[in-house]
Design a protein around this motif. Structure first.
Motif, PDB file in Angstrom:
ATOM      1  N   SER A  31     -16.597  -9.592   9.019  1.00 46.83           N
ATOM      2  CA  SER A  31     -17.421  -9.954   7.865  1.00 46.83           C
ATOM      3  C   SER A  31     -18.819  -9.361   7.998  1.00 46.83           C
ATOM      4  O   SER A  31     -19.395  -8.871   7.022  1.00 46.83           O
ATOM      5  CB  SER A  31     -17.504 -11.476   7.723  1.00 46.83           C
ATOM      6  OG  SER A  31     -16.230 -12.017   7.447  1.00 46.83           O
ATOM      7  N   ARG A  34     -18.589  -5.713   7.062  1.00 43.07           N
ATOM      8  CA  ARG A  34     -18.474  -5.477   5.620  1.00 43.07           C
ATOM      9  C   ARG A  34     -19.801  -5.701   4.905  1.00 43.07           C
ATOM     10  O   ARG A  34     -20.161  -4.946   3.992  1.00 43.07           O
ATOM     11  CB  ARG A  34     -17.391  -6.386   5.034  1.00 43.07           C
ATOM     12  CG  ARG A  34     -15.989  -6.038   5.520  1.00 43.07           C
ATOM     13  CD  ARG A  34     -14.955  -6.943   4.898  1.00 43.07           C
ATOM     14  NE  ARG A  34     -13.622  -6.642   5.429  1.00 43.07           N
ATOM     15  CZ  ARG A  34     -12.514  -7.273   5.055  1.00 43.07           C
ATOM     16  NH1 ARG A  34     -12.577  -8.249   4.157  1.00 43.07           N
ATOM     17  NH2 ARG A  34     -11.350  -6.932   5.582  1.00 43.07           N
ATOM     18  N   ILE A  49     -22.646 -14.007   6.226  1.00 43.06           N
ATOM     19  CA  ILE A  49     -21.565 -13.637   7.154  1.00 43.06           C
ATOM     20  C   ILE A  49     -20.590 -14.799   7.308  1.00 43.06           C
ATOM     21  O   ILE A  49     -19.372 -14.629   7.236  1.00 43.06           O
ATOM     22  CB  ILE A  49     -22.146 -13.229   8.522  1.00 43.06           C
ATOM     23  CG1 ILE A  49     -22.929 -11.923   8.406  1.00 43.06           C
ATOM     24  CG2 ILE A  49     -21.028 -13.081   9.558  1.00 43.06           C
ATOM     25  CD1 ILE A  49     -23.724 -11.565   9.652  1.00 43.06           C
ATOM     26  N   LEU A  52     -18.492 -15.277   4.045  1.00 39.00           N
ATOM     27  CA  LEU A  52     -17.443 -14.275   3.889  1.00 39.00           C
ATOM     28  C   LEU A  52     -16.324 -14.480   4.906  1.00 39.00           C
ATOM     29  O   LEU A  52     -15.148 -14.261   4.602  1.00 39.00           O
ATOM     30  CB  LEU A  52     -18.026 -12.868   4.039  1.00 39.00           C
ATOM     31  CG  LEU A  52     -17.055 -11.706   3.804  1.00 39.00           C
ATOM     32  CD1 LEU A  52     -16.461 -11.767   2.395  1.00 39.00           C
ATOM     33  CD2 LEU A  52     -17.758 -10.368   4.026  1.00 39.00           C
ATOM     34  N   ALA A  53     -16.675 -14.935   6.098  1.00 36.27           N
ATOM     35  CA  ALA A  53     -15.675 -15.179   7.138  1.00 36.27           C
ATOM     36  C   ALA A  53     -14.878 -16.450   6.892  1.00 36.27           C
ATOM     37  O   ALA A  53     -13.850 -16.679   7.537  1.00 36.27           O
ATOM     38  CB  ALA A  53     -16.352 -15.252   8.508  1.00 36.27           C
TER      39      ALA A  53
END
Length: 204
Positions: A31, A34, A49, A52-53
């Motif tokens: 994440s 990205r 982070i 998104l994870a």
């Protein structure tokens, strides 16, 4: 100038041992990759982070004290992936074929996610050195040196041949990445010409 020592603030808090924990850490690191790739430094933060994870910010902090520690883990992941691939290449076919495959791997690793790699190279310079990362880079350089020590591509032994070839390949690949090149095949041809041209010079 004194060598900088690794700082705990940039090191992962703990290494995951259980499968679920490993998956969580992998998700956090990917994440981070990205987000850094898509937004650059400005949009790179632990809250996004974690989101998104798919983990809480508390879970993220169980493994990483801050985003610099995540960045170091990402750098280490990328370097180990490259080393593993190069180790396989070095054992494949003849020595010439092995070197060709190693060059192809280095180019495709750099240009495959060139935007991410450019940012990571900047981050590696900015961050305090991480012990695991330093050791992994030394292992990569030792892998290349070992390849040439076993090689019969040279008629004489030369301690700095491996370092020269490593510098040629890394310098050309990194420069192409910074320029934003995207034609992998064209770069592969140029790097092979430079590396094998140098080896031909050494044999002459």
């Amino acid at each position: 100038m004194k060598n900088r020592r690794p700082q705990l603030a940039q090191t992962a808090r703990k290494r995951p041992s259980q499968r679920r924990s490993v998956a969580t850490v992998d998700a956090i690191i990917e994440s981070a990759a990205r987000i850094l790739e898509a937004r650059g430094h400005a949009g790179y933060n632990t809250n996004d982070i974690a989101q998104l994870a798919g983990v809480s910010i508390g879970t993220l902090y169980q493994y990483f004290p801050n985003k610099d520690a995540i960045t170091n883990a990402l750098l280490l992941r990328e370097l180990r992936a490259l080393s593993d691939a190069l180790l396989t290449d070095a054992a494949a076919g003849s020595e010439e074929e092995g070197l060709e495959r190693m060059i192809e791997t280095a180019v495709r690793h750099q240009l495959g996610r060139s935007g991410l790699n450019r940012l990571l190279e900047v981050e590696e310079v900015r961050l305090q050195p991480d012990l695991a990362l330093t050791e992994a880079r030394a292992e990569l350089e030792a892998l290349v040196k070992s390849f040439f020590e076993r090689s019969r591509m040279l008629s004489d032994s030369c301690d700095f041949v491996a370092e020269d070839v490593f510098a040629i390949v890394r310098g050309m690949v990194d420069s192409a990445g910074f320029r934003g090149e995207s034609d992998e095949e064209a770069l592969i041809l140029r790097v092979k010409a430079a590396a094998f041209g140098y080896l031909q010079f050494r044999r002459s």
